[in-house]
Design a protein around this motif. Sequence first.
Motif, short mmCIF file in Angstrom:
data_model
loop_
_atom_site.label_atom_id
_atom_site.label_comp_id
_atom_site.label_asym_id
_atom_site.label_seq_id
_atom_site.Cartn_x
_atom_site.Cartn_y
_atom_site.Cartn_z
N PHE A 1 12.20 -12.86 8.00
CA PHE A 1 11.51 -13.82 9.05
C PHE A 1 10.26 -14.26 8.77
CE2 PHE A 1 8.64 -13.37 12.80
CZ PHE A 1 9.32 -14.17 13.59
N GLU A 2 9.52 -13.40 7.99
CA GLU A 2 8.09 -13.92 7.81
C GLU A 2 8.02 -14.91 7.05
OE1 GLU A 2 5.46 -12.85 9.00
OE2 GLU A 2 5.97 -11.16 10.17
N MET A 3 9.21 -15.15 6.20
CA MET A 3 9.08 -16.69 5.10
C MET A 3 9.51 -17.83 5.94
SD MET A 3 10.06 -15.59 1.34
CE MET A 3 9.06 -14.44 0.38
N SER A 4 10.02 -17.63 7.02
CA SER A 4 10.36 -18.87 7.72
C SER A 4 9.14 -19.32 8.57
CB SER A 4 11.52 -18.44 8.91
OG SER A 4 10.67 -17.71 9.94
N PRO A 5 9.14 -20.74 9.00
CA PRO A 5 7.97 -21.17 9.56
C PRO A 5 7.87 -20.60 10.99
CG PRO A 5 9.74 -22.88 8.63
CD PRO A 5 10.39 -21.60 8.62
N LEU A 6 8.79 -19.74 11.42
CA LEU A 6 8.65 -18.99 12.60
C LEU A 6 7.54 -18.00 12.36
CD1 LEU A 6 12.18 -18.98 14.17
CD2 LEU A 6 10.37 -20.45 14.86
N GLY A 7 7.64 -17.34 11.25
CA GLY A 7 6.58 -16.43 10.72
C GLY A 7 5.26 -16.74 10.83
N ASP A 8 5.08 -18.18 10.18
CA ASP A 8 3.94 -18.88 10.20
C ASP A 8 3.37 -18.94 11.64
OD1 ASP A 8 3.79 -18.72 7.34
OD2 ASP A 8 4.84 -20.33 7.26
N VAL A 9 3.97 -19.52 12.09
CA VAL A 9 3.77 -19.95 14.03
C VAL A 9 3.38 -18.80 14.42
CG1 VAL A 9 4.61 -21.12 15.82
CG2 VAL A 9 5.03 -22.23 13.79
N ASN A 10 4.22 -17.53 14.47
CA ASN A 10 3.66 -16.30 15.17
C ASN A 10 2.52 -15.76 14.78
OD1 ASN A 10 4.61 -14.20 17.01
ND2 ASN A 10 4.95 -12.86 14.94
N ALA A 11 2.39 -15.79 13.50
CA ALA A 11 1.15 -15.43 12.97
C ALA A 11 -0.07 -16.24 13.41
CB ALA A 11 1.10 -15.35 11.45
N LEU A 12 -0.06 -17.51 13.46
CA LEU A 12 -1.15 -18.47 13.87
C LEU A 12 -1.29 -18.06 15.49
CD1 LEU A 12 -2.91 -20.40 12.36
CD2 LEU A 12 -1.46 -22.31 13.13
N ARG A 13 -0.16 -17.94 16.19
CA ARG A 13 -0.08 -17.68 17.68
C ARG A 13 -1.06 -16.21 17.86
NH1 ARG A 13 1.57 -14.19 20.83
NH2 ARG A 13 3.02 -13.38 18.89
N ARG A 14 -0.76 -15.30 17.20
CA ARG A 14 -1.28 -14.07 17.29
C ARG A 14 -2.85 -14.06 16.92
NH1 ARG A 14 2.03 -11.63 14.48
NH2 ARG A 14 1.29 -11.69 12.35
N GLN A 15 -3.27 -15.01 15.98
CA GLN A 15 -4.79 -14.97 15.92
C GLN A 15 -5.44 -15.81 17.07
OE1 GLN A 15 -6.09 -12.75 13.91
NE2 GLN A 15 -3.95 -12.20 13.11
N ALA A 16 -4.67 -16.80 17.34
CA ALA A 16 -5.17 -17.67 18.45
C ALA A 16 -5.47 -16.74 19.79
CB ALA A 16 -4.27 -18.92 18.64
N MET A 17 -4.41 -15.89 20.18
CA MET A 17 -4.74 -15.17 21.18
C MET A 17 -5.46 -13.93 20.85
SD MET A 17 -2.21 -15.72 23.45
CE MET A 17 -2.15 -14.40 24.31
#
Length: 362
Positions: free
Chosen positions: A137-153
Amino acid sequence: MAVLFSVIRGFAGVAPFAATCAVALWALSTNPLSAPLIERTGEDLVLSLERSVRIAATEDWVATSLEAAVADGDAERAEMLLGLADDLGHDVDRAPAAALIAEAEGWTASASACVACMADAMSCPSVAMLGACAVPFEMSPLGDVNALRRQAMNWATDAEVDEVEAGLAALGLAATAGILVSGGSSVTVKAGASLLRLGRRIGAVTPELARMLRVPVQWDGVPGVVTGRIGIGEITDTAKLAGLGAVASDLQRVRRATSTGEALRLTRLIDGPEDARHVARIAEAMGPRTTRTFAVLGKSRTLRAGMRVSRMAVAAMVAVWLAVLQLALVVATRVGTASMRAGLRLFSPPPPRREPVLSRTA
């Protein structure tokens, strides 16, 4: 004729010294001592590292390390040490380690544990499970988007923002979008960035490497990236991301040569681009034996074993040594001859005095 022979004899005496000096000057003109150490490659690298491991990994060392791994509950390290003992023919107590490994394999077989590991990397009981459950999951673009979303929150709620995770997520998205010009292909950089981001979440990224991985992010633009309205290049410095691409590419080389779990473990040894390049080179040579090589020798000894003195540097040093030796012999010969002559003159008895012969007159 005597003069000609004298000239030839003098030239013959000077020629070896002159030739040696000429070779030494030519060797030094190539400046080999500016970088006397070069990297071992191929079979030479493998033989050097395996020889060092055999010397360092004595039976007592393996037994002590195995006991420590069992005491710490580190099943992966225990399994690695058992394999090392088998390869070296060491007789060690295997029972405690085997029980620990069996228990860890039971955790790995648990589907619920895998789901929990996928949701929270910190809950993974082993690096192997982390690689099997969380990495896809982390290697998919969704993993990157989720990490960026988490830090934006976190930024929006005034919580602590992990700039390193955000920067690696941005690097992964930039590589996915193909807007990154770096030392590796976009796929390689994306995979390496995801590994680094996962390593950051489990505490495997060193402080030195973390400082390098920080990149500026315009947090108010993150929602646009998440929804796909704007590109990652509009909220961060893609030139800075390109500089990180080489480290990510090297870490992916490590993963391909070993495994996901071992690559995450080896991330702890990387403090910068040079370390990443050296670790990747050793991993490609040693393959699955990479982790145990670093475990036995340590980082500094492993990297030293991967280097050797270049032939040009050796040739230059030998030529200089021969020139100095010949000069010393010439000086010693001249001084010895002069001293011998002075001693002979000092201690030799004076020649007998000749009386004048008186002529008789008739």
